[in-house]
Design an enzyme around this catalytic site. Structure first.
Site, short mmCIF file in Angstrom:
data_model
loop_
_atom_site.label_atom_id
_atom_site.label_comp_id
_atom_site.label_asym_id
_atom_site.label_seq_id
_atom_site.Cartn_x
_atom_site.Cartn_y
_atom_site.Cartn_z
N TYR A 88 0.84 -1.21 0.00
CA TYR A 88 0.00 0.00 0.00
C TYR A 88 0.87 1.26 0.00
O TYR A 88 0.49 2.27 -0.58
CB TYR A 88 -1.00 -0.01 1.16
CG TYR A 88 -2.21 -0.85 0.79
CD1 TYR A 88 -3.27 -0.29 0.08
CD2 TYR A 88 -2.25 -2.20 1.09
CE1 TYR A 88 -4.34 -1.06 -0.32
CE2 TYR A 88 -3.32 -2.99 0.70
CZ TYR A 88 -4.37 -2.41 0.00
OH TYR A 88 -5.43 -3.17 -0.41
N VAL A 125 -9.78 4.68 -4.77
CA VAL A 125 -9.30 5.13 -3.46
C VAL A 125 -8.22 6.20 -3.61
O VAL A 125 -7.55 6.54 -2.64
CB VAL A 125 -8.75 3.91 -2.65
CG1 VAL A 125 -9.86 2.91 -2.36
CG2 VAL A 125 -7.59 3.22 -3.38
N HIS A 141 -15.06 2.71 -1.68
CA HIS A 141 -14.06 1.75 -1.23
C HIS A 141 -12.96 2.38 -0.37
O HIS A 141 -11.90 1.78 -0.19
CB HIS A 141 -13.44 1.02 -2.43
CG HIS A 141 -14.43 0.11 -3.13
ND1 HIS A 141 -14.22 -0.40 -4.39
CD2 HIS A 141 -15.63 -0.38 -2.72
CE1 HIS A 141 -15.25 -1.17 -4.73
NE2 HIS A 141 -16.12 -1.17 -3.75
N CYS A 178 -4.71 2.35 21.00
CA CYS A 178 -4.70 1.01 21.60
C CYS A 178 -3.46 0.20 21.25
O CYS A 178 -3.26 -0.90 21.78
CB CYS A 178 -5.95 0.23 21.20
SG CYS A 178 -5.90 -0.32 19.49
N GLY A 215 -15.01 3.58 -16.87
CA GLY A 215 -13.82 2.83 -16.48
C GLY A 215 -14.02 1.83 -15.37
O GLY A 215 -13.17 1.72 -14.49
N SER A 217 -15.17 -2.38 -14.76
CA SER A 217 -15.61 -3.65 -15.34
C SER A 217 -17.00 -4.01 -14.82
O SER A 217 -17.66 -4.87 -15.37
CB SER A 217 -14.61 -4.76 -14.98
OG SER A 217 -14.48 -4.86 -13.57
P1 OAD Z 1 -11.29 -3.07 -13.15
O1 OAD Z 1 -9.82 -3.22 -13.29
O2 OAD Z 1 -12.10 -4.29 -12.84
O3 OAD Z 1 -11.90 -2.44 -14.48
C1 OAD Z 1 -11.28 -1.32 -15.07
C2 OAD Z 1 -12.06 -0.93 -16.31
O4 OAD Z 1 -11.45 0.25 -16.83
C3 OAD Z 1 -12.03 -1.98 -17.44
O5 OAD Z 1 -13.34 -2.16 -17.93
C4 OAD Z 1 -11.10 -1.34 -18.47
O6 OAD Z 1 -11.46 -1.69 -19.82
C5 OAD Z 1 -11.36 0.14 -18.23
N1 OAD Z 1 -10.32 1.05 -18.70
C6 OAD Z 1 -8.98 0.82 -18.88
N2 OAD Z 1 -8.37 1.94 -19.31
C7 OAD Z 1 -9.34 2.90 -19.42
C8 OAD Z 1 -9.33 4.28 -19.81
N3 OAD Z 1 -8.21 4.89 -20.19
N4 OAD Z 1 -10.51 4.95 -19.80
C9 OAD Z 1 -11.67 4.35 -19.42
N5 OAD Z 1 -11.72 3.05 -19.04
C10 OAD Z 1 -10.57 2.34 -19.03
O7 OAD Z 1 -11.54 -1.92 -12.06
P2 OAD Z 1 -12.85 -1.59 -11.22
O8 OAD Z 1 -14.07 -1.91 -12.00
O9 OAD Z 1 -12.68 -0.22 -10.68
O10 OAD Z 1 -11.98 -3.03 -5.11
O11 OAD Z 1 -12.71 -2.62 -10.04
C11 OAD Z 1 -13.65 -2.61 -9.02
C12 OAD Z 1 -13.02 -2.94 -7.70
O12 OAD Z 1 -12.27 -4.16 -7.81
C13 OAD Z 1 -11.98 -1.95 -7.22
O13 OAD Z 1 -12.56 -0.83 -6.57
C14 OAD Z 1 -11.17 -2.77 -6.28
C15 OAD Z 1 -11.01 -4.01 -7.10
O14 OAD Z 1 -10.76 -5.18 -6.38
C16 OAD Z 1 -11.49 -2.84 -3.89
O15 OAD Z 1 -10.34 -2.50 -3.71
C17 OAD Z 1 -12.48 -3.09 -2.81
#
Ligand code: OAD
Length: 269
Positions: A88, A125, A141, A178, A215, A217
């Site tokens: 992190y 985040v 998140h 703590c 952006g 999935s």
């Molecule tokens: P993902 O990595 O699952 O999805 C990212 C998305 O962004 C994909 O659909 C890519 O095609 C798209 N992408 C890539 N480059 C891009 C760009 N330049 N412009 C627009 N889109 C683009 O990420 P999240 O959906 O955010 O959770 O993932 C959800 C959660 O899973 C996160 O918040 C995290 C992770 O585990 C926690 O940490 C709790």
């Protein structure tokens, strides 16, 4: 205000390139101009062009290279706190170096222009929406620049004043109250989202006229349910993502382009 909607399950028009693409973007732009309440729902992809890795992109995504069970669960942290803390710390350093791009700025300018309520609901985040000037930001998140007590001992949730995280020690510092280790104030797998933030995001999604999804999935729940709530409430759903997403089938418009390219034109005055 958006008008009638077709049934939830159907293919939506896709903006790829050329004249058809321009027509999809123009239509989406009109919905966003007319809407009185808008939710911009974002995921890791909105920060990709700021140099922050996504999670699930095949080669560059964090979960393609690292084990989420070891690095993003409470059990993983308890098994090896120093490893998780250092991972992190590296991500915090990357976030500190990153700058919001034209897409973040376009979202902030769209809100600042007034005339409508705009809520940014983000799974990220990294704080880039706030740094770009967005004011109504709901972080589902957490925030990687904050820490909290691993045992939840009752110290304020955010105790970033407790230590200078930019000088990251190699091990998690102790909670000032703590003595238990401090952990990043982010939601790990198996944990609940901050209740009040999620409830507010659900309310905003149910009440909006248009939801702009950028952006993500849309695979991680409960965040991924917000676009369904918006559709059920009658909102137009616009998806901006260079790749397919899990909610493409319920979108009114899909714009296959990166955020920094698509958003300035989509949200232009
Ligand atoms: P993902 O990595 O699952 O999805 C990212 C998305 O962004 C994909 O659909 C890519 O095609 C798209 N992408 C890539 N480059 C891009 C760009 N330049 N412009 C627009 N889109 C683009 O990420 P999240 O959906 O955010 O959770 O993932 C959800 C959660 O899973 C996160 O918040 C995290 C992770 O585990 C926690 O940490 C709790």
């Amino acid at each position: 205000m958006p008008g009638e909607h077709e049934p939830m399950k159907r293919r939506s028009p896709v903006a790829e390139t050329g004249i058809a693409a321009d027509a999809v973007v123009a239509r989406a732009r009109a919905w966003l101009r007319e809407a009185g309440r808008v939710v911009v729902f974002t995921g890791a992809g909105v920060s990709a062009e700021s140099g922050i890795a996504t999670f699930r992109d095949a080669l560059t995504g964090l979960w393609a290279r690292f084990d989420p069970q070891a690095l993003a669960t409470e059990a993983g942290f308890r098994a090896d706190p120093a490893l998780v803390w250092r991972w992190y710390a590296e991500r915090r350093a990357a976030v500190a170096k990153a700058r919001p791009h034209a897409g973040h700025a376009a979202i902030a300018a769209y809100e600042a222009r007034g005339g409508r309520r705009v809520d940014v609901v983000t799974q990220n985040v990294d704080g880039l929406h706030r740094r770009a000037g967005s004011r109504n930001v709901l972080e589902l998140h957490g925030d990687i620049t904050r820490v909290k007590c691993l045992e939840g001992c009752g110290t304020p949730e955010s105790i970033d004043a407790a230590f200078d995280w930019r000088g990251d020690p190699r091990e998690p510092p102790p909670c000032p109250r703590c003595g238990a280790p401090l952990r990043p104030d982010v939601v790990w797998f198996g944990e609940f989202l901050p209740e009040a933030v999620l409830a507010e995001a659900q309310r905003a999604a149910s009440a909006c006229d248009a939801m702009l999804v950028v952006g993500t999935s849309a695979l991680v729940h409960p965040a991924a349910e917000l676009p369904m709530l918006a559709r059920r409430g009658g909102a137009r759903l616009i998806v901006v993502d260079p790749a397919e997403t899990a909610i493409d089938d319920i979108a009114d418009a899909r714009i296959r382009a990166p955020a920094a390219v698509a958003l300035p034109s989509l949200l232009a005055e």
